[in-house]
Design a protein around this motif. Structure first.
Motif, PDB file in Angstrom:
ATOM      1  N   ASN A 124     -35.710 -21.919  22.372  1.00 59.83           N
ATOM      2  CA  ASN A 124     -34.886 -21.626  23.545  1.00 59.83           C
ATOM      3  C   ASN A 124     -34.163 -20.292  23.394  1.00 59.83           C
ATOM      4  O   ASN A 124     -34.089 -19.493  24.340  1.00 59.83           O
ATOM      5  CB  ASN A 124     -33.888 -22.763  23.766  1.00 59.83           C
ATOM      6  N   PHE A 125     -33.658 -20.034  22.202  1.00 61.28           N
ATOM      7  CA  PHE A 125     -32.947 -18.766  21.985  1.00 61.28           C
ATOM      8  C   PHE A 125     -33.898 -17.587  22.101  1.00 61.28           C
ATOM      9  O   PHE A 125     -33.571 -16.570  22.743  1.00 61.28           O
ATOM     10  CB  PHE A 125     -32.285 -18.765  20.606  1.00 61.28           C
ATOM     11  N   GLU A 126     -35.074 -17.707  21.527  1.00 62.92           N
ATOM     12  CA  GLU A 126     -36.030 -16.598  21.597  1.00 62.92           C
ATOM     13  C   GLU A 126     -36.464 -16.343  23.035  1.00 62.92           C
ATOM     14  O   GLU A 126     -36.636 -15.182  23.450  1.00 62.92           O
ATOM     15  CB  GLU A 126     -37.239 -16.922  20.710  1.00 62.92           C
ATOM     16  N   ARG A 127     -36.623 -17.417  23.856  1.00 62.46           N
ATOM     17  CA  ARG A 127     -37.032 -17.242  25.260  1.00 62.46           C
ATOM     18  C   ARG A 127     -35.936 -16.532  26.051  1.00 62.46           C
ATOM     19  O   ARG A 127     -36.203 -15.564  26.785  1.00 62.46           O
ATOM     20  CB  ARG A 127     -37.337 -18.609  25.865  1.00 62.46           C
ATOM     21  N   ASP A 133     -33.681  -9.109  27.947  1.00 59.16           N
ATOM     22  CA  ASP A 133     -34.149  -7.725  27.849  1.00 59.16           C
ATOM     23  C   ASP A 133     -34.722  -7.241  29.197  1.00 59.16           C
ATOM     24  O   ASP A 133     -34.733  -6.045  29.472  1.00 59.16           O
ATOM     25  CB  ASP A 133     -35.226  -7.617  26.760  1.00 59.16           C
ATOM     26  N   ARG A 134     -35.172  -8.226  30.040  1.00 54.73           N
ATOM     27  CA  ARG A 134     -35.707  -7.824  31.354  1.00 54.73           C
ATOM     28  C   ARG A 134     -34.702  -8.129  32.479  1.00 54.73           C
ATOM     29  O   ARG A 134     -35.070  -8.132  33.647  1.00 54.73           O
ATOM     30  CB  ARG A 134     -37.013  -8.569  31.606  1.00 54.73           C
ATOM     31  N   ASN A 135     -33.468  -8.424  32.063  1.00 57.76           N
ATOM     32  CA  ASN A 135     -32.362  -8.657  32.992  1.00 57.76           C
ATOM     33  C   ASN A 135     -32.587  -9.871  33.897  1.00 57.76           C
ATOM     34  O   ASN A 135     -32.152  -9.911  35.051  1.00 57.76           O
ATOM     35  CB  ASN A 135     -32.100  -7.422  33.867  1.00 57.76           C
ATOM     36  N   PHE A 136     -33.306 -10.904  33.381  1.00 59.81           N
ATOM     37  CA  PHE A 136     -33.518 -12.115  34.154  1.00 59.81           C
ATOM     38  C   PHE A 136     -32.426 -13.157  33.896  1.00 59.81           C
ATOM     39  O   PHE A 136     -32.249 -14.079  34.687  1.00 59.81           O
ATOM     40  CB  PHE A 136     -34.885 -12.734  33.845  1.00 59.81           C
ATOM     41  N   VAL A 137     -31.706 -13.063  32.755  1.00 58.16           N
ATOM     42  CA  VAL A 137     -30.599 -13.983  32.436  1.00 58.16           C
ATOM     43  C   VAL A 137     -29.396 -13.159  31.996  1.00 58.16           C
ATOM     44  O   VAL A 137     -29.526 -12.008  31.572  1.00 58.16           O
ATOM     45  CB  VAL A 137     -30.989 -14.984  31.317  1.00 58.16           C
ATOM     46  N   ALA A 140     -24.154 -14.312  28.651  1.00 57.53           N
ATOM     47  CA  ALA A 140     -23.499 -15.567  28.262  1.00 57.53           C
ATOM     48  C   ALA A 140     -24.513 -16.645  27.927  1.00 57.53           C
ATOM     49  O   ALA A 140     -24.326 -17.431  26.971  1.00 57.53           O
ATOM     50  CB  ALA A 140     -22.567 -16.032  29.372  1.00 57.53           C
ATOM     51  N   SER A 141     -25.604 -16.715  28.657  1.00 52.98           N
ATOM     52  CA  SER A 141     -26.639 -17.718  28.375  1.00 52.98           C
ATOM     53  C   SER A 141     -27.264 -17.482  27.014  1.00 52.98           C
ATOM     54  O   SER A 141     -27.560 -18.412  26.263  1.00 52.98           O
ATOM     55  CB  SER A 141     -27.710 -17.681  29.468  1.00 52.98           C
ATOM     56  N   VAL A 142     -27.462 -16.227  26.661  1.00 59.91           N
ATOM     57  CA  VAL A 142     -28.038 -15.914  25.349  1.00 59.91           C
ATOM     58  C   VAL A 142     -27.066 -16.285  24.226  1.00 59.91           C
ATOM     59  O   VAL A 142     -27.470 -16.830  23.201  1.00 59.91           O
ATOM     60  CB  VAL A 142     -28.398 -14.415  25.276  1.00 59.91           C
ATOM     61  N   VAL A 143     -25.789 -16.018  24.445  1.00 60.02           N
ATOM     62  CA  VAL A 143     -24.784 -16.357  23.422  1.00 60.02           C
ATOM     63  C   VAL A 143     -24.748 -17.865  23.198  1.00 60.02           C
ATOM     64  O   VAL A 143     -24.678 -18.340  22.046  1.00 60.02           O
ATOM     65  CB  VAL A 143     -23.413 -15.819  23.836  1.00 60.02           C
ATOM     66  N   ARG A 144     -24.805 -18.649  24.300  1.00 58.69           N
ATOM     67  CA  ARG A 144     -24.790 -20.100  24.150  1.00 58.69           C
ATOM     68  C   ARG A 144     -26.034 -20.584  23.417  1.00 58.69           C
ATOM     69  O   ARG A 144     -25.979 -21.494  22.608  1.00 58.69           O
ATOM     70  CB  ARG A 144     -24.673 -20.769  25.512  1.00 58.69           C
ATOM     71  N   ALA A 145     -27.142 -19.987  23.662  1.00 53.00           N
ATOM     72  CA  ALA A 145     -28.388 -20.384  22.987  1.00 53.00           C
ATOM     73  C   ALA A 145     -28.330 -20.057  21.502  1.00 53.00           C
ATOM     74  O   ALA A 145     -28.812 -20.825  20.658  1.00 53.00           O
ATOM     75  CB  ALA A 145     -29.571 -19.682  23.644  1.00 53.00           C
TER      76      ALA A 145
END
Length: 355
Positions: A124-127, A133-137, A140-145
């Motif tokens: 999930n974190f890698e996704r 990197d493509r500005n789709f998320v 904050a979502s990456v930090v939670r992952a």
């Protein structure tokens, strides 16, 4: 011849004979108890000692019990049932060797679950990181992952540690002194399982009087007698002298090391041993036989002067070692004194040395 003249003649002969007999009678001599008067036959026979220097030291005998320098009690680190016990009492083990295992199948199942959760959290974190990197998320979502991934990793480490707790391993190289667990028995966390000791480093810890401890130095060789070995002496050295005395007994602990005692003589922990310390060592001091000193309120010896008569010499005493007594003051090296008890003689007695 007239009768009167004959009588006078016989009286004169009798007087001459009587005088001759008086001149042949020896004069009375002094008896054995007569100490006044000179002459070799009137001197008392005595044993003498020529004062000399000796090295004296006082010995202190202390008993104690042999102990291993390092002794470890291994405990179970988790609750469970003992699966295997791989050693017996008396076995020699190396550091890190596996001694026993505890059933940890429940912990293994929890580890499998945690590893699955870790795999999911990593994916999930890698996704999400790639989508960011493509500005789709958003960030904050990456930090939670990433936080969820770290929690999953910690969970795996926790259960792996609990599984490792099912292994009881030797923490030092030594000999198994005691085994306290059996296969199939339930064991509680921190319950004693084994006792290990390093028998290659045996020590003897002794309580020595505070008055004697100051005369004991680290590295000094000390003769040690082990009761179990009979008359065989064991080499020992002072390893350390503890920095303080016991407040109740006033004894200072002195630790002796017994190098190679187990391998060479079979000495084991628990053996009773007796150490003989040499303290108060005095080198080249004036010493006399202890019997030569009169143990009175003011001690003295009897000196034999040039005229073979006794003189009373007050002395200041030092230490006693066996049959020898240190003289600090009162006599000098080379003088002759009475070697036996001076209480049987008196100052002024004439003596002759027979031994």
């Amino acid at each position: 011849m007239p009768l009167r003249t004959l009588t006078i003649t016989w009286l004169m002969v009798f007087v001459v004979l009587l005088a001759a007999c008086g001149r042949g009678t020896p004069a009375p001599s002094a008896g054995p108890g007569n100490r006044g008067g000179g002459g070799e036959n009137r001197a008392l026979p005595v044993r003498a000692y020529t004062v000399a220097r000796r090295t004296l030291e006082r010995e202190v005998l202390v008993a104690g019990t042999v102990e291993p320098l390092r002794s470890i009690e291994l405990a179970a680190r988790t609750d469970g049932v003992v699966e295997r016990v791989l050693v017996e009492a008396g076995d020699r083990v190396r550091a890190g060797q596996l001694l026993a295992t505890i059933d940890v199948r429940e912990q293994a199942a929890e580890l499998a679950r945690a590893e699955a959760a870790l795999t999911e959290a990593r994916t999930n974190f890698e996704r999400l990181d790639a989508l960011r990197d493509r500005n789709f998320v958003d960030q904050a979502s990456v930090v939670r992952a990433k936080a969820a991934l770290e929690v999953a990793e910690t969970d795996v480490n926790l259960w792996q540690t609990r599984i490792d707790f099912g292994r009881i391993e030797a923490s030092i190289a030594g000999v198994v002194i005691e085994r306290r667990i059996e296969p199939g028995a339930a064991v509680a966390r921190l319950a004693p399982a084994f006792e290990l000791a390093d028998l290659d480093q045996l020590v003897l810890r002794l309580g020595v009087s505070e008055l004697d401890a100051a005369g004991i130095a680290v590295g000094t060789e000390v003769p040690v007698q082990i009761d179990a070995l009979g008359q065989t002496a064991v080499e020992a050295r002072v390893r350390r002298v503890f920095p303080s005395a016991d407040r109740t007994s006033r004894l200072v602990t002195v630790e002796l090391e017994l190098p190679g005692a187990y391998a060479t003589h079979g000495v084991r922990p628990g053996y009773l041993a007796r150490a003989r310390f040499s303290v108060d060592r005095r080198r080249e001091v004036v010493a006399v036989p202890a019997a030569a000193v009169a143990a009175t309120a003011e001690p003295y010896v009897l000196h034999i002067n040039a005229e073979n008569r006794l003189e009373r010499r007050p002395v200041r005493l030092g230490i006693v070692q066996g049959e020898w007594r240190e003289i600090i003051e009162g006599v000098t090296e080379g003088e002759q004194i009475i070697a036996t008890s001076p209480l049987d003689l008196s100052a002024g007695d004439a003596v002759r040395v027979v031994e």
